[in-house]
Design a protein around this motif. Structure first.
Motif, PDB file in Angstrom:
ATOM      1  N   GLU A 176       0.842  -1.196   0.000  1.00  0.00           N
ATOM      2  CA  GLU A 176       0.000   0.000   0.000  1.00  0.00           C
ATOM      3  C   GLU A 176       0.879   1.249   0.000  1.00  0.00           C
ATOM      4  OE1 GLU A 176      -1.842   0.733   4.039  1.00  0.00           O
ATOM      5  OE2 GLU A 176      -1.254  -1.381   4.289  1.00  0.00           O
ATOM      6  N   PRO A 177       0.355   2.391  -0.451  1.00  0.00           N
ATOM      7  CA  PRO A 177       1.168   3.611  -0.528  1.00  0.00           C
ATOM      8  C   PRO A 177       1.780   3.965   0.832  1.00  0.00           C
ATOM      9  CG  PRO A 177      -0.920   3.902  -1.667  1.00  0.00           C
ATOM     10  CD  PRO A 177      -1.027   2.604  -0.923  1.00  0.00           C
ATOM     11  N   PHE A 178       3.018   4.479   0.794  1.00  0.00           N
ATOM     12  CA  PHE A 178       3.706   4.735   2.061  1.00  0.00           C
ATOM     13  C   PHE A 178       4.670   5.914   1.945  1.00  0.00           C
ATOM     14  CE2 PHE A 178       6.364   1.880  -0.385  1.00  0.00           C
ATOM     15  CZ  PHE A 178       7.652   2.375  -0.197  1.00  0.00           C
ATOM     16  N   ILE A 179       4.940   6.490   3.110  1.00  0.00           N
ATOM     17  CA  ILE A 179       6.026   7.466   3.287  1.00  0.00           C
ATOM     18  C   ILE A 179       7.212   6.695   3.844  1.00  0.00           C
ATOM     19  CG2 ILE A 179       6.772   9.535   4.537  1.00  0.00           C
ATOM     20  CD1 ILE A 179       3.749  10.200   4.867  1.00  0.00           C
ATOM     21  N   LEU A 180       8.400   6.960   3.324  1.00  0.00           N
ATOM     22  CA  LEU A 180       9.606   6.319   3.839  1.00  0.00           C
ATOM     23  C   LEU A 180      10.316   7.316   4.748  1.00  0.00           C
ATOM     24  CD1 LEU A 180      12.101   4.233   1.692  1.00  0.00           C
ATOM     25  CD2 LEU A 180      12.856   5.651   3.589  1.00  0.00           C
ATOM     26  N   ALA A 181      10.483   6.953   6.019  1.00  0.00           N
ATOM     27  CA  ALA A 181      11.131   7.841   6.995  1.00  0.00           C
ATOM     28  C   ALA A 181      12.399   7.169   7.537  1.00  0.00           C
ATOM     29  CB  ALA A 181      10.184   8.144   8.148  1.00  0.00           C
ATOM     30  N   SER A 182      13.488   7.919   7.552  1.00  0.00           N
ATOM     31  CA  SER A 182      14.768   7.399   8.060  1.00  0.00           C
ATOM     32  C   SER A 182      15.353   8.402   9.044  1.00  0.00           C
ATOM     33  CB  SER A 182      15.751   7.159   6.907  1.00  0.00           C
ATOM     34  OG  SER A 182      15.290   6.123   6.059  1.00  0.00           O
ATOM     35  N   TYR A 183      15.510   7.961  10.303  1.00  0.00           N
ATOM     36  CA  TYR A 183      15.964   8.859  11.357  1.00  0.00           C
ATOM     37  C   TYR A 183      17.257   8.348  11.994  1.00  0.00           C
ATOM     38  CZ  TYR A 183      11.030  10.397  11.167  1.00  0.00           C
ATOM     39  OH  TYR A 183       9.798  10.859  10.760  1.00  0.00           O
ATOM     40  N   ALA A 184      18.232   9.263  12.185  1.00  0.00           N
ATOM     41  CA  ALA A 184      19.418   8.931  12.979  1.00  0.00           C
ATOM     42  C   ALA A 184      19.004   8.787  14.434  1.00  0.00           C
ATOM     43  CB  ALA A 184      20.465  10.028  12.827  1.00  0.00           C
ATOM     44  N   GLU A 185      19.753   7.972  15.169  1.00  0.00           N
ATOM     45  CA  GLU A 185      19.297   7.633  16.524  1.00  0.00           C
ATOM     46  C   GLU A 185      19.444   8.778  17.520  1.00  0.00           C
ATOM     47  OE1 GLU A 185      23.673   6.375  16.698  1.00  0.00           O
ATOM     48  OE2 GLU A 185      22.093   6.646  15.206  1.00  0.00           O
ATOM     49  N   LYS A 186      20.270   9.787  17.235  1.00  0.00           N
ATOM     50  CA  LYS A 186      20.404  10.920  18.156  1.00  0.00           C
ATOM     51  C   LYS A 186      20.692  12.194  17.380  1.00  0.00           C
ATOM     52  CE  LYS A 186      25.202   9.630  19.172  1.00  0.00           C
ATOM     53  NZ  LYS A 186      26.151   9.282  20.244  1.00  0.00           N
ATOM     54  N   ALA A 187      20.570  13.325  18.058  1.00  0.00           N
ATOM     55  CA  ALA A 187      20.706  14.628  17.401  1.00  0.00           C
ATOM     56  C   ALA A 187      22.153  14.980  17.099  1.00  0.00           C
ATOM     57  CB  ALA A 187      20.094  15.712  18.282  1.00  0.00           C
TER      58      ALA A 187
ATOM     59  N   LEU B 219       6.746   3.996   6.911  1.00  0.00           N
ATOM     60  CA  LEU B 219       7.739   2.951   7.177  1.00  0.00           C
ATOM     61  C   LEU B 219       8.995   3.598   7.748  1.00  0.00           C
ATOM     62  CD1 LEU B 219       7.505   0.753   3.943  1.00  0.00           C
ATOM     63  CD2 LEU B 219       6.291   0.462   6.113  1.00  0.00           C
ATOM     64  N   LEU B 220       9.375   3.213   8.962  1.00  0.00           N
ATOM     65  CA  LEU B 220      10.598   3.699   9.596  1.00  0.00           C
ATOM     66  C   LEU B 220      11.728   2.747   9.213  1.00  0.00           C
ATOM     67  CD1 LEU B 220       9.136   4.507  13.136  1.00  0.00           C
ATOM     68  CD2 LEU B 220       9.398   6.058  11.197  1.00  0.00           C
ATOM     69  N   VAL B 221      12.627   3.216   8.358  1.00  0.00           N
ATOM     70  CA  VAL B 221      13.668   2.348   7.796  1.00  0.00           C
ATOM     71  C   VAL B 221      15.032   2.755   8.357  1.00  0.00           C
ATOM     72  CG1 VAL B 221      14.717   1.479   5.686  1.00  0.00           C
ATOM     73  CG2 VAL B 221      12.307   2.136   5.695  1.00  0.00           C
ATOM     74  N   PRO B 222      15.758   1.849   8.999  1.00  0.00           N
ATOM     75  CA  PRO B 222      17.068   2.187   9.572  1.00  0.00           C
ATOM     76  C   PRO B 222      18.154   2.324   8.507  1.00  0.00           C
ATOM     77  CG  PRO B 222      16.617  -0.146   9.867  1.00  0.00           C
ATOM     78  CD  PRO B 222      15.369   0.440   9.264  1.00  0.00           C
TER      79      PRO B 222
ATOM     80  N   THR C  66      16.229  12.432   8.889  1.00  0.00           N
ATOM     81  CA  THR C  66      17.473  13.084   9.304  1.00  0.00           C
ATOM     82  C   THR C  66      18.690  12.319   8.813  1.00  0.00           C
ATOM     83  OG1 THR C  66      17.478  11.876  11.418  1.00  0.00           O
ATOM     84  CG2 THR C  66      16.387  14.025  11.381  1.00  0.00           C
ATOM     85  N   ARG C  67      18.493  11.258   8.067  1.00  0.00           N
ATOM     86  CA  ARG C  67      19.606  10.499   7.485  1.00  0.00           C
ATOM     87  C   ARG C  67      19.958  11.080   6.111  1.00  0.00           C
ATOM     88  NH1 ARG C  67      23.307   7.963  10.417  1.00  0.00           N
ATOM     89  NH2 ARG C  67      22.421   6.518  11.939  1.00  0.00           N
ATOM     90  N   TYR C  68      21.223  11.394   5.934  1.00  0.00           N
ATOM     91  CA  TYR C  68      21.711  12.048   4.716  1.00  0.00           C
ATOM     92  C   TYR C  68      21.425  11.232   3.461  1.00  0.00           C
ATOM     93  CZ  TYR C  68      25.388  13.143   1.262  1.00  0.00           C
ATOM     94  OH  TYR C  68      26.075  13.399   0.119  1.00  0.00           O
ATOM     95  N   HIS C  69      21.738   9.945   3.470  1.00  0.00           N
ATOM     96  CA  HIS C  69      21.589   9.154   2.246  1.00  0.00           C
ATOM     97  C   HIS C  69      20.135   8.858   1.882  1.00  0.00           C
ATOM     98  CE1 HIS C  69      25.980   8.426   2.204  1.00  0.00           C
ATOM     99  NE2 HIS C  69      25.750   8.323   0.902  1.00  0.00           N
ATOM    100  N   ALA C  70      19.211   9.145   2.794  1.00  0.00           N
ATOM    101  CA  ALA C  70      17.795   9.038   2.415  1.00  0.00           C
ATOM    102  C   ALA C  70      17.496   9.994   1.269  1.00  0.00           C
ATOM    103  CB  ALA C  70      16.911   9.347   3.619  1.00  0.00           C
TER     104      ALA C  70
END
Length: 541
Positions: free
Chosen positions: A218-229, A259-262, A315-319
């Motif tokens: 199904e349609p999705f947003i791909l979100a990628s977050y670094a673990e800390k600031a 989708l939270l993708v590491p 917040t992940r650069y390569h995203a």
């Protein structure tokens, strides 16, 4: 066959940093596609890296974060190499021996992409500078591709970096900041060329698309977050709260799955770590069935997943790199100085600089996300042209890399004119009409960079001052101890002299007393004998 020694920040069995692995994987593929080239990869765990990438691999030299031991180690390695092993400055099992032999037997050395020339990672600087010096010693060309320089280059590292950049065949810069900074730090001798991040041209295969089919129903947003600031002005707790808020609101206001993708974690069978743990926590706190944390994917699998996304945020650069390459709109969220420089550069390369926002501008992030979701086709069309032109340009870039390291196939020594560096076109800027405070957000990003640099330099000055104070205190303690020992020795000597004098005095007193006693005892005795002498004489008569 040409031989290239390459170093990348890759090859750990229990940890997979998706962006670093993607850059090195593309570099290997690009080289092998251009001729009979044998690659030896310097990696974290050689056996694992060799199995993953199908090339020979060796261990890193091994440096630490402290500079003084690193300087000594680098000097010993170079002394060993210059003396052809006669100096005995390295132990028989030192991994630097293998690196020396590999560089000596290579035709060129390539520093794969990343942001490792940064004083926050001093061990990476020394590893790469030592490789460059070995290459120079053995008269082998070396080059750098897909680099972010700094933004922190401390005074004690500047000379090392200057010489390293100045002696390289060329430096591939992946954003305008690095292009300018590299010319400043590397001086007039540094040959700096602009390019896109090397991961931009990595592509997904059919098996990678099949591997993520279960996530794309199904349609999705791909979100990628670094673990800390990783920011001196934004606490990790506040950063985490912003991510939870953004994720919840995007899910609610777009009606899309998230989708939270590491990007940093452990590929099976390794245990989950870093981004994986953060994503699980965020999903739990958001409390929506539409928000899920995914398994760790390979770089190519994530590219396949990115191709299907409505848009990408994180917040992940390569995203942003993968999204721009796939012509998928993306929103980059900035928590710190390093992120701001890299993300603005990557977005600028495809015209998306207005979609780089401070992570704490939650309302503008959500409004931009909702607007992008409603107008995806428009942004996809704008990115398609930029992506295609960048890929063609990047293909020419790797022709240039090969020509200026192992040669262009003519058998002649590489020269500046053998294969010219490709041009770098200026992408048209895409307007973000959903950001209600565009000028203010641009100013805040600049402030994050300026203030971040200021704080980092101040912190470094304080750290240096503390170390100098500690060293001075230690030196004073040693000096005091030395003086105490000297004073103690003087006291001992004085005591010994006093005791000597006392012994002499006692001996003198005894001798004197004996002499006096002898005088007083011998005189009466002599008189007594003399008085009795006539009587004794009369008795004998």
């Amino acid at each position: 066959m040409k031989r290239i020694t390459m170093i990348g920040d890759v090859g750990w069995s229990r940890f997979y940093h998706l962006g670093d692995e993607a850059m090195t994987e593309l570099a290997i593929e690009a080289l092998q596609r251009r001729g009979d080239i044998s690659i030896t990869l310097i990696a974290g765990q050689p056996q694992h890296a060799s199995e993953m990438y199908g090339v020979d691999a060796i261990s890193r030299i091994g440096f630490k974060r402290d500079r003084e031991p690193n300087i000594t180690r680098m000097e010993r390695i170079l002394e060993f190499a210059e003396s052809e092993g006669r100096s005995r400055t390295l132990t028989p099992n030192d991994p630097a021996r293998t690196v020396i032999e590999t560089v000596r037997d290579s035709d060129a050395v390539l520093i794969a992409g990343g942001g490792n020339l940064n004083s926050m990672f001093a061990h990476h600087i020394y590893e790469r500078v030592t490789l460059g010096r070995l290459a120079k010693l053995f008269k082998r060309p070396y080059a750098l591709t897909s680099q972010t320089l700094g933004p922190l280059i401390y005074d004690e590292d500047r000379k090392l970096v200057y010489e390293f950049l100045a002696d390289a065949e060329f430096v591939g810069s992946r954003e305008s900041y690095t292009t300018t900074f590299a010319k400043q730090v590397g001086g007039k001798r540094a040959v700096v060329r602009r390019q896109v991040d090397d991961a931009f041209s990595l592509t997904a295969q059919d098996e990678d698309r099949e591997a993520v089919d279960d996530l794309t129903a199904e349609p999705f947003i791909l979100a990628s977050y670094a673990e800390k600031a990783s920011s001196p002005v934004l606490a990790d707790s506040a950063y985490h709260a912003h991510l939870v808020d953004i994720t919840r609101r995007l899910a609610d206001e777009t009606g899309l799955k998230v989708l939270l993708v590491p990007h940093a974690g452990g590929l099976p069978p390794a245990l989950p770590t870093r981004d994986q743990l953060t994503n699980d926590q965020i999903a739990g706190e958001v409390g929506r069935e539409s928000v899920t944390s995914t398994r760790m994917l390979t770089a190519r699998e994530l590219i396949a997943l990115t191709e299907k996304a409505e848009f990408v945020v994180g917040t992940r650069y390569h995203a942003g790199i993968f999204a721009g390459a796939a012509a998928v709109p993306f929103i980059s969220l900035v928590p710190n100085l390093y992120s701001s420089i890299r993300m603005r550069g990557a977005a600028e390369n495809v015209g998306m600089e207005q979609f780089v926002l401070p992570v704490d501008s939650v309302d503008d992030v959500v409004a931009t996300g909702v607007g992008v979701a409603k107008n995806r086709a428009e942004f996809h069309a704008a990115l398609t042209d930029s992506s295609a032109r960048r890929r063609a340009e990047h293909d020419d870039w790797w022709d240039f890399v090969v020509a200026h390291t192992v040669g262009d196939g003519s058998g002649e020594t590489p020269s500046a004119s053998s294969v010219p560096a490709p041009d770098f076109f200026h992408a048209d800027e895409v307007e973000n009409r959903f950001d209600s405070a565009a000028a203010a957000n641009r100013a805040r990003l600049s402030a994050i960079e300026e203030f971040g640099l200021l704080l980092a330099k101040r912190d470094r000055q304080l750290a240096v001052a503390r170390k100098q104070a500690k060293d001075a205190a230690a030196a004073l303690e040693v000096s005091n101890a030395r003086h105490e020992r000297q004073d103690g020795m003087l006291a001992v000597k004085a005591a010994r002299k006093v005791r000597g004098w006392q012994r002499k005095l006692k001996r003198g007193v005894r001798r004197g007393a004996k002499a006096v006693g002898k005088r007083f005892t011998e005189a009466p005795l002599r008189r007594n004998l003399e008085a009795r002498a006539p009587a004794r004489r009369r008795g004998r008569a």
